[in-house]
Design an enzyme around this catalytic site. Structure first.
Site, PDB file in Angstrom:
ATOM      1  N   ASN A  67       7.114  20.610  -8.997  1.00 38.44           N
ATOM      2  CA  ASN A  67       6.444  19.313  -9.543  1.00 38.44           C
ATOM      3  C   ASN A  67       6.463  19.122 -11.020  1.00 38.44           C
ATOM      4  OD1 ASN A  67       4.750  17.074  -8.619  1.00 38.44           O
ATOM      5  ND2 ASN A  67       4.618  18.062  -6.833  1.00 38.44           N
ATOM      6  N   HIS A 107       5.010  19.482 -13.715  1.00 37.36           N
ATOM      7  CA  HIS A 107       5.166  20.432 -14.845  1.00 37.36           C
ATOM      8  C   HIS A 107       6.258  21.347 -14.718  1.00 37.36           C
ATOM      9  CE1 HIS A 107       3.724  24.162 -17.063  1.00 37.36           C
ATOM     10  NE2 HIS A 107       3.138  23.099 -18.044  1.00 37.36           N
ATOM     11  N   CYS A 108       6.919  21.588 -13.503  1.00 31.26           N
ATOM     12  CA  CYS A 108       8.182  22.334 -13.467  1.00 31.26           C
ATOM     13  C   CYS A 108       9.524  21.590 -14.042  1.00 31.26           C
ATOM     14  CB  CYS A 108       8.528  22.752 -11.796  1.00 31.26           C
ATOM     15  SG  CYS A 108       6.952  23.532 -11.185  1.00 31.26           S
ATOM     16  N   ILE A 109       9.275  20.322 -14.104  1.00 33.02           N
ATOM     17  CA  ILE A 109      10.506  19.521 -14.549  1.00 33.02           C
ATOM     18  C   ILE A 109      10.463  18.985 -15.966  1.00 33.02           C
ATOM     19  CG2 ILE A 109      10.966  18.569 -11.928  1.00 33.02           C
ATOM     20  CD1 ILE A 109       9.772  15.897 -13.054  1.00 33.02           C
TER      21      ILE A 109
END
Length: 367
Positions: free
Chosen positions: A352, A354-356
């Site tokens: 999501n 934060h991951c990108i």
């Protein structure tokens, strides 16, 4: 015999908290057809919305493979800087650098080993050769030192408070598909040496069915010194219920590096989210990539948000829970504007907001 290079900590570098001021945010452009459905077009729209929201707060760089450069440039707003930066997929948190700062105002980065979340033992795709070069390229672009760490680790596996405390999960960092030769004490020492922390708080597991092997950034994160937010489920029939309580027990029985008890804020998880038939049918099926099947549960979490200088960008995942999560985050960040972005398309890819994203800290006065 040559002398080993002094560690970042020995040279005075440390990782600042995400809620500290940023100079920029780094992202990558999605296009991988076995991760993102329908040629990544729905995911690209979601990434555009995330980048646009963060650009209100700080400079945003989006790295793009050459064949998608024109498309990305047309879709992204003018204030977002599009740079050619080849990748295997779009998870900048994990393949990008972990930035460090020095009290004298210098910037540096840690270059972790990367094996696509498990290599040939549970990894999510193969190959990952372009991803491994991203940190080197960004170091060259910024002209900053790069510390090569002898450990497999992804940025989503850790959060710091900027005052000496790091939080992570045993499920991820002690997973044999990352660093089978390292025990907990050795891993802690590496985290101290490369991130300048003093205290490591180990949570047992990450979110249920998180395909990263339990990244902490989907479960728990610092929102201020001495304060964390934890994803929460009251449903005793949901496997996430036990995971949350295990984490809470650890958080309530420990102290941070400054000797403070932690204040834990609970953030409700969305109702269980599952991949629908049409969402799975739009994907390429490759033997070398993680399967995404109709009916598979996704590891949805509102904790997977990004803290910018003036905004907090959160995922909108479930209309029955979105407003409650929004209200809690706005109360936790009264000096920032919380922006909700429809994020199901990002979740379908396995992560999501934060991951990108990956924050680049603001430099000190000697810049």
């Amino acid at each position: 015999m040559p002398t080993a290079e002094p560690t970042p900590r020995a040279q005075g570098f440390a990782m600042p908290a995400e809620f500290a001021p940023h100079d920029a945010c780094w992202m990558l452009w999605p296009q991988r057809p076995d991760t993102w459905r329908f040629g990544a077009k729905p995911a690209q729209q979601a990434f555009v919305e995330v980048a646009t929201a963060i650009a209100e707060s700080e400079t945003v760089y989006v790295g793009v493979n050459d064949e998608q450069y024109e498309n990305a440039r047309h879709q992204l707003p003018p204030e977002v800087r599009v740079v050619e930066l080849s990748s295997n997929d779009a998870w900048m948190r994990d393949v990008g650098p972990t930035f460090l700062t020095h009290p004298d105002g210098r910037l540096a980065m840690v270059d972790w080993e990367f094996n696509a979340w498990g290599g040939l033992d549970g990894g999510l795709y193969f190959p990952w050769d372009k991803d491994k070069r991203i940190r080197t390229k960004i170091a060259e672009m910024l002209g900053i030192p790069r510390f090569t760490a002898p450990v497999v680790l992804e940025g989503g596996a850790l959060h710091v408070d900027g005052e000496g405390t790091l939080i992570t999960t045993e499920e991820c960092l002690l997973n044999p598909n990352r660093n089978p030769g390292l025990n907990r004490e050795e891993m802690e020492q590496l985290l101290r040496d490369y991130l300048g922390v003093e205290k490591v708080i180990w949570l047992p597991r990450g979110c249920h069915l998180d395909e990263t092997d339990g990244h902490v950034d989907n479960l728990c994160c610092f929102v201020a010194p001495g304060e964390v937010v934890l994803t929460w489920s009251d449903d005793e029939d949901d496997p996430q219920h036990a995971i949350c309580r295990e984490a809470l027990a650890v958080l309530e029985s420990t102290f941070d590096a400054r000797g403070r008890e932690l204040c834990v804020h609970k953030l409700p998880q969305p109702d269980p989210l599952y991949i629908e038939e049409d969402e799975a049918s739009g994907l390429d099926r490759l033997d070398s990539s993680h399967p995404r099947r109709p009916g598979d549960r996704m590891a949805g979490s509102y904790v997977n948000f990004y803290i910018g200088n003036s905004v907090v960008v959160m995922p909108l995942l479930d209309p029955t829970c979105d407003e409650q999560a929004y209200a809690i985050l706005q109360e936790l960040f009264p000096d920032r504007r919380v922006v909700g972005v429809p994020a199901r398309e990002i979740l379908l890819g396995g992560g999501n907001i934060h991951c990108i994203t990956q924050q680049q800290p603001r430099l000190g006065p000697s810049r």
